[in-house]
Design an enzyme around this catalytic site. Structure first.
Site, PDB file in Angstrom:
ATOM      1  N   LYS A 172       0.852  -1.195   0.000  1.00  0.00           N
ATOM      2  CA  LYS A 172       0.000   0.000   0.000  1.00  0.00           C
ATOM      3  C   LYS A 172       0.885   1.242   0.000  1.00  0.00           C
ATOM      4  O   LYS A 172       1.475   1.610   1.012  1.00  0.00           O
ATOM      5  CB  LYS A 172      -0.886   0.025   1.253  1.00  0.00           C
ATOM      6  N   GLY A 223       7.194   5.140   8.070  1.00  0.00           N
ATOM      7  CA  GLY A 223       6.384   6.351   8.196  1.00  0.00           C
ATOM      8  C   GLY A 223       6.661   7.033   9.519  1.00  0.00           C
ATOM      9  O   GLY A 223       7.700   6.803  10.153  1.00  0.00           O
ATOM     10  N   THR A 225       6.578   8.188  13.421  1.00  0.00           N
ATOM     11  CA  THR A 225       6.631   7.453  14.686  1.00  0.00           C
ATOM     12  C   THR A 225       5.228   7.257  15.258  1.00  0.00           C
ATOM     13  O   THR A 225       4.888   6.163  15.725  1.00  0.00           O
ATOM     14  CB  THR A 225       7.544   8.199  15.684  1.00  0.00           C
ATOM     15  N   THR A 227       2.361   7.128  13.670  1.00  0.00           N
ATOM     16  CA  THR A 227       1.641   6.121  12.873  1.00  0.00           C
ATOM     17  C   THR A 227       2.189   4.732  13.209  1.00  0.00           C
ATOM     18  O   THR A 227       1.433   3.768  13.303  1.00  0.00           O
ATOM     19  CB  THR A 227       1.791   6.401  11.364  1.00  0.00           C
ATOM     20  N   GLY A 228       3.499   4.657  13.386  1.00  0.00           N
ATOM     21  CA  GLY A 228       4.126   3.372  13.728  1.00  0.00           C
ATOM     22  C   GLY A 228       3.556   2.792  15.017  1.00  0.00           C
ATOM     23  O   GLY A 228       3.371   1.578  15.144  1.00  0.00           O
ATOM     24  N   GLU A 245      10.064   1.305  10.458  1.00  0.00           N
ATOM     25  CA  GLU A 245      11.112   2.294  10.159  1.00  0.00           C
ATOM     26  C   GLU A 245      10.457   3.658  10.309  1.00  0.00           C
ATOM     27  O   GLU A 245       9.611   4.037   9.498  1.00  0.00           O
ATOM     28  CB  GLU A 245      11.637   2.095   8.728  1.00  0.00           C
ATOM     29  N   CYS A 279      14.107  10.841   6.273  1.00  0.00           N
ATOM     30  CA  CYS A 279      14.244  10.449   7.681  1.00  0.00           C
ATOM     31  C   CYS A 279      15.659  10.699   8.192  1.00  0.00           C
ATOM     32  O   CYS A 279      15.855  11.030   9.348  1.00  0.00           O
ATOM     33  CB  CYS A 279      13.881   8.978   7.840  1.00  0.00           C
ATOM     34  N   GLU A 377      10.832  16.927  14.482  1.00  0.00           N
ATOM     35  CA  GLU A 377      11.264  16.560  13.134  1.00  0.00           C
ATOM     36  C   GLU A 377      10.460  17.376  12.120  1.00  0.00           C
ATOM     37  O   GLU A 377       9.317  17.042  11.822  1.00  0.00           O
ATOM     38  CB  GLU A 377      11.001  15.058  12.902  1.00  0.00           C
TER      39      GLU A 377
HETATM   40  P1  NAD Z   1       2.804   8.559   7.576  1.00  0.00           P
HETATM   41  O1  NAD Z   1       3.045   7.826   8.842  1.00  0.00           O
HETATM   42  O2  NAD Z   1       1.831   9.672   7.570  1.00  0.00           O
HETATM   43  O3  NAD Z   1       2.319   7.564   6.420  1.00  0.00           O
HETATM   44  C1  NAD Z   1       3.048   6.414   6.063  1.00  0.00           C
HETATM   45  C2  NAD Z   1       2.094   5.390   5.482  1.00  0.00           C
HETATM   46  O4  NAD Z   1       1.218   4.920   6.512  1.00  0.00           O
HETATM   47  C3  NAD Z   1       1.198   5.908   4.367  1.00  0.00           C
HETATM   48  O5  NAD Z   1       1.075   4.910   3.373  1.00  0.00           O
HETATM   49  C4  NAD Z   1      -0.129   6.126   5.084  1.00  0.00           C
HETATM   50  O6  NAD Z   1      -1.248   6.066   4.220  1.00  0.00           O
HETATM   51  C5  NAD Z   1      -0.140   4.984   6.071  1.00  0.00           C
HETATM   52  N1  NAD Z   1      -0.973   5.161   7.265  1.00  0.00           N
HETATM   53  C6  NAD Z   1      -1.420   6.309   7.816  1.00  0.00           C
HETATM   54  N2  NAD Z   1      -2.119   6.063   8.941  1.00  0.00           N
HETATM   55  C7  NAD Z   1      -2.085   4.717   9.119  1.00  0.00           C
HETATM   56  C8  NAD Z   1      -2.599   3.854  10.129  1.00  0.00           C
HETATM   57  N3  NAD Z   1      -3.270   4.299  11.195  1.00  0.00           N
HETATM   58  N4  NAD Z   1      -2.363   2.516  10.008  1.00  0.00           N
HETATM   59  C9  NAD Z   1      -1.650   2.042   8.966  1.00  0.00           C
HETATM   60  N5  NAD Z   1      -1.158   2.822   7.982  1.00  0.00           N
HETATM   61  C10 NAD Z   1      -1.358   4.144   8.062  1.00  0.00           C
HETATM   62  O7  NAD Z   1       4.249   9.051   7.089  1.00  0.00           O
HETATM   63  P2  NAD Z   1       4.637   9.970   5.854  1.00  0.00           P
HETATM   64  O8  NAD Z   1       4.213  11.380   6.136  1.00  0.00           O
HETATM   65  O9  NAD Z   1       4.200   9.324   4.597  1.00  0.00           O
HETATM   66  O10 NAD Z   1       6.247   9.867   5.919  1.00  0.00           O
HETATM   67  C11 NAD Z   1       7.057  10.712   6.678  1.00  0.00           C
HETATM   68  C12 NAD Z   1       7.576  10.025   7.928  1.00  0.00           C
HETATM   69  O11 NAD Z   1       8.217   8.807   7.574  1.00  0.00           O
HETATM   70  C13 NAD Z   1       8.651  10.838   8.651  1.00  0.00           C
HETATM   71  O12 NAD Z   1       8.451  10.771  10.049  1.00  0.00           O
HETATM   72  C14 NAD Z   1       9.946  10.126   8.297  1.00  0.00           C
HETATM   73  O13 NAD Z   1      11.008  10.316   9.204  1.00  0.00           O
HETATM   74  C15 NAD Z   1       9.481   8.711   8.230  1.00  0.00           C
HETATM   75  N6  NAD Z   1      10.396   7.921   7.417  1.00  0.00           N
HETATM   76  C16 NAD Z   1      11.183   6.995   8.035  1.00  0.00           C
HETATM   77  C17 NAD Z   1      12.084   6.255   7.301  1.00  0.00           C
HETATM   78  C18 NAD Z   1      12.941   5.207   7.942  1.00  0.00           C
HETATM   79  O14 NAD Z   1      13.476   4.381   7.224  1.00  0.00           O
HETATM   80  N7  NAD Z   1      13.090   5.197   9.260  1.00  0.00           N
HETATM   81  C19 NAD Z   1      12.191   6.442   5.933  1.00  0.00           C
HETATM   82  C20 NAD Z   1      11.359   7.395   5.325  1.00  0.00           C
HETATM   83  C21 NAD Z   1      10.462   8.127   6.076  1.00  0.00           C
END
Ligand code: NAD
Length: 477
Positions: A172, A223, A225, A227-228, A245, A279, A377
Site C-alpha cells: 500500500k 512512516g 513514529t 503512525t508506527g 522504520e 528520515c 522533526e
Molecule cells: P505517515 O506515517 O503519515 O504515512 C506512512 C504510510 O502509513 C502511508 O502509506 C499512510 O497512508 C499509512 N498510514 C497512515 N495512517 C495509518 C494507520 N493508522 N495505520 C496504517 N497505515 C497508516 O508518514 P509519511 O508522512 O508518509 O512519511 C514521513 C515520515 O516517515 C517521517 O516521520 C519520516 O522520518 C518517516 N520515514 C522513516 C524512514 C525510515 O526508514 N526510518 C524512511 C522514510 C520516512
C-alpha cells in the site's frame, strides 16, 4: 508494454483492477492534478490479501534459485524502464532528476543484490548422537505500507526481501505518491506468478485494514513514529510480526578542526538532500564554537548556489514540498522561529503565492535546545545550527531525543570522531560521510525511530520464522 502516462490501476492476482472511487494525485511543483488512482474498498483489499494467501504455498516452495532469478528479472525490467520511472517520480514526488535517479537505480540495485542473498540453514549440532538445524521458513502474507518521500525505494526495500524469503505481499503506497508503485506492480506481474505481488491504493484506512487483517502475517512499515505506534497496536491483535522504520531527528556533529569551505557542501547535502524530506537528513547541526561562524557563513554561501524549483527543470537542486499538509507543517516551524525571534542565517520568507509548494532553504542560527525546530522533526528545508564547546556536552545534547535513527560526525581527528560517534545512540552513525546505504548493511532505528531493521541478512530474517528441527540419532526404541 507499460504506459507510464496513464491507466493507473492496481495489480491484484495478476490483473489490473480499477475502482469506482478515485483519488487525485498532484504534482507538487505545479499544484495540478496529474492522475487519478483507485481508492480501494475493504472488499478490494480483502481480495488482494486472498490472492497473496492463495499464491503463498507455491511461491514459498518454488525454490530459492527461482525466486532469486525472478528478482533479477525484475531488476532488469526496472532498469529498462528507469527513465520512465524517474520522470514519473519527479512528477508525483517533486524530486529533481539526480534524486530520482538515485532512488530508481537504487531500487534496481536492491532487487539485484537482495537476489544474491540467502539464509542458509544453521547447523547447530552435528554429532554422532544428534543433529540440530535451524531453518528460516517464510511467514506468509506481508503487508507493506510506505511513505511519500522515497515511494519506490522504500517499497522495494520490503518487496525484495519478502519475496526472496518466500513470502507474498500486498503493498500500500502513500496516497500522495502511488503512481510509481502502481507501475512497478504492473511490471512485477509480468514476471511473477499471479498474487505474489499485489498493489492496493487508497487512503490511510487501507493501512489500518492491513494492520488488523487476520490473514496478514507481517507488517513492514515506514512512516511517522506516531503512525508506527498505531501500527504496532493494531498488529498486536493477531500478534503480527512488525518491522517499523520511523521518524528521526539526526544530529550532525562538526569538530573544531574542519576546513569550513571544504565541509560546507557536505553539510549542506547532509541537511537538505531530498529537500530535507528524508528520515536521515541531519536535522540538528552541532558546530564547534571555534569554527561556528566560519562554517555557518560557508554553509550560507553554498546554500545561495542551490536553486529551489520544479524538479523537472535541469538546474533545480531542491524541489517542492511533496504535499499540502506537509507544506503547512513546515510553514508552522518557520512561524514558530519568527514568533520566538530566532535569527535566520538564510531563508525564512515563503512566497505562498508560488506556483508550487516551495519553501526557501532556511537555516536557523543557534536556537535554544528546547525550541521546536531543534526538538522535533520538521521534515522540510529548515535546519537549526547549534554551537557546542565540550565533547561530553555535545554527546549529551545529540542523545537528548526520543529518536535514534542516524547521526553523523565530521572532522579530521580520528580518535575524537570515533569517541563521539560510538557514544551517539542511533542505528547508523556515519563518519565523514552520510546517506551511504547498502542492501548488505543493516538499517534500523533505536528508541522511537523503529523496531527491527531492513536490508542485510538481519533484514531478511525479519521475513522468516525460526524453525528448529532436532534429531536424536540414538534410536533404541
Ligand atoms: P505517515 O506515517 O503519515 O504515512 C506512512 C504510510 O502509513 C502511508 O502509506 C499512510 O497512508 C499509512 N498510514 C497512515 N495512517 C495509518 C494507520 N493508522 N495505520 C496504517 N497505515 C497508516 O508518514 P509519511 O508522512 O508518509 O512519511 C514521513 C515520515 O516517515 C517521517 O516521520 C519520516 O522520518 C518517516 N520515514 C522513516 C524512514 C525510515 O526508514 N526510518 C524512511 C522514510 C520516512
Amino acid at each position: 508494454m507499460i504506459d507510464f502516462d496513464r491507466n493507473y490501476q492496481m495489480t491484484i492476482n495478476g490483473h489490473l483492477v480499477g475502482s469506482a472511487n478515485t483519488l487525485e494525485v498532484i504534482n507538487p511543483a505545479t499544484k495540478s492534478t496529474i492522475a487519478r488512482v483507485p481508492d480501494a474498498t475493504r472488499e478490494v483489499l480483502d481480495s488482494a490479501v486472498a490472492a497473496a494467501r492463495a499464491a503463498f504455498p507455491a511461491w514459498s516452495q518454488s525454490g530459492l534459485a527461482q525466486r532469486q532469478a525472478m528478482l533479477t528479472q525484475i531488476a532488469d525490467a526496472m532498469e529498462i524502464h528507469a527513465d520512465e520511472f524517474m520522470a514519473l517520480l519527479t512528477r508525483e514526488q517533486g524530486k529533481p532528476r539526480t534524486g530520482a535517479q538515485w532512488e530508481v537505480l537504487g531500487a534496481v540495485t536492491w532487487f539485484r543484490e537482495i537476489a544474491t542473498q540467502a539464509l542458509e540453514d544453521e547447523i547447530v549440532e552435528e554429532s554422532d548422537t544428534r543433529r540440530v538445524v535451524t531453518k528460516f521458513p517464510p511467514l506468509g502474507v506481508v503487508g507493506a505500507i510506505t511513505p511519500w518521500n522515497f515511494p519506490i525505494l522504500l517499497a522495494v526495500w520490503k518487496i525484495a526481501p519478502a519475496l526472496l524469503t518466500g513470502n507474498t505481499i500486498v503493498v500500500k503506497p502513500s496516497p500522495f505518491t502511488p503512481l510509481c508503485m502502481l507501475k512497478l506492480g504492473e511490471l512485477c506481474s509480468a514476471i511473477l506468478p499471479p498474487g505474489v505481488v499485489n498493489v492496493v491504493t487508497g487512503g490511510d484506512e487501507i493501512g489500518k485494514w492491513i494492520t488488523t487483517h487476520p490473514d496478514v502475517d507481517k507488517i513492514a512499515f515506514t512512516g511517522h513514529t506516531e503512525t508506527g505506534k498505531h501500527v504496532m497496536r493494531s498488529a498486536a491483535g493477531t500478534l503480527k510480526r512488525v518491522t517499523l522504520e520511523l521518524g528521526g531527528n539526526d544530529p550532525a556533529v562538526v569538530l573544531p578542526d574542519v576546513n569550513p569551505k571544504a565541509i560546507a557542501p557536505h553539510l549542506f547535502w547532509a541537511a537538505f538532500e531530498n529537500n530535507a524530506q528524508f528520515c536521515n537528513v541531519a536535522k540538528r547541526i552541532y558546530i564547534h564554537e571555534q569554527v561556528y561562524d566560519q562554517v555557518l557563513s560557508a554553509l550560507v554561501d553554498f546554500a545561495k548556489s542551490i536553486k529551489v524549483g520544479d524538479g523537472a527543470e535541469p538546474d533545480t537542486g531542491l524541489g517542492p514540498i511533496q504535499n499540502y499538509p506537509q507544506y503547512q507543517k513546515v510553514l508552522q516551524y518557520i512561524d514558530d522561529c519568527k514568533k520566538h525571534g530566532y535569527r535566520f542565517a538564510i531563508g525564512g520568507d515563503v512566497d505562498v503565492s508560488a506556483k508550487g509548494w516551495f519553501i526557501p532553504i532556511t537555516i536557523v542560527d543557534n536556537p535554544p535546545d528546547d525550541s521546536r525546530i531543534v526538538a522535533e522533526e520538521p521534515f522540510g528545508p529548515i535546519v537549526p545550527v547549534l554551537k557546542w564547546r565540550t565533547e561530553e556536552e555535545v554527546i549529551k545534547r545529540a542523545n537528548q531525543t526520543r529518536y535514534g535513527l542516524g547521526a553523523s560526525v565530521w572532522g579530521n581527528d580520528a580518535a575524537a570522531l570515533e569517541r563521539i560517534g560510538s557514544q551517539i545512540d542511533a542505528g547508523t552513525v556515519w563518519i565523514n560521510e552520510i546517506h551511504q546505504y547498502s542492501p548488505h548493511q543493516a538499517f534500523g532505528g533505536h528508541k522511537e525511530s523503529g523496531v527491527g531493521c531492513e536490508s542485510s541478512l538481519h533484514g531478511l530474517m525479519e521475513y522468516t520464522n525460526w524453525k528448529t528441527i532436532t534429531l536424536n540419532k540414538r534410536v533404541d526404541f
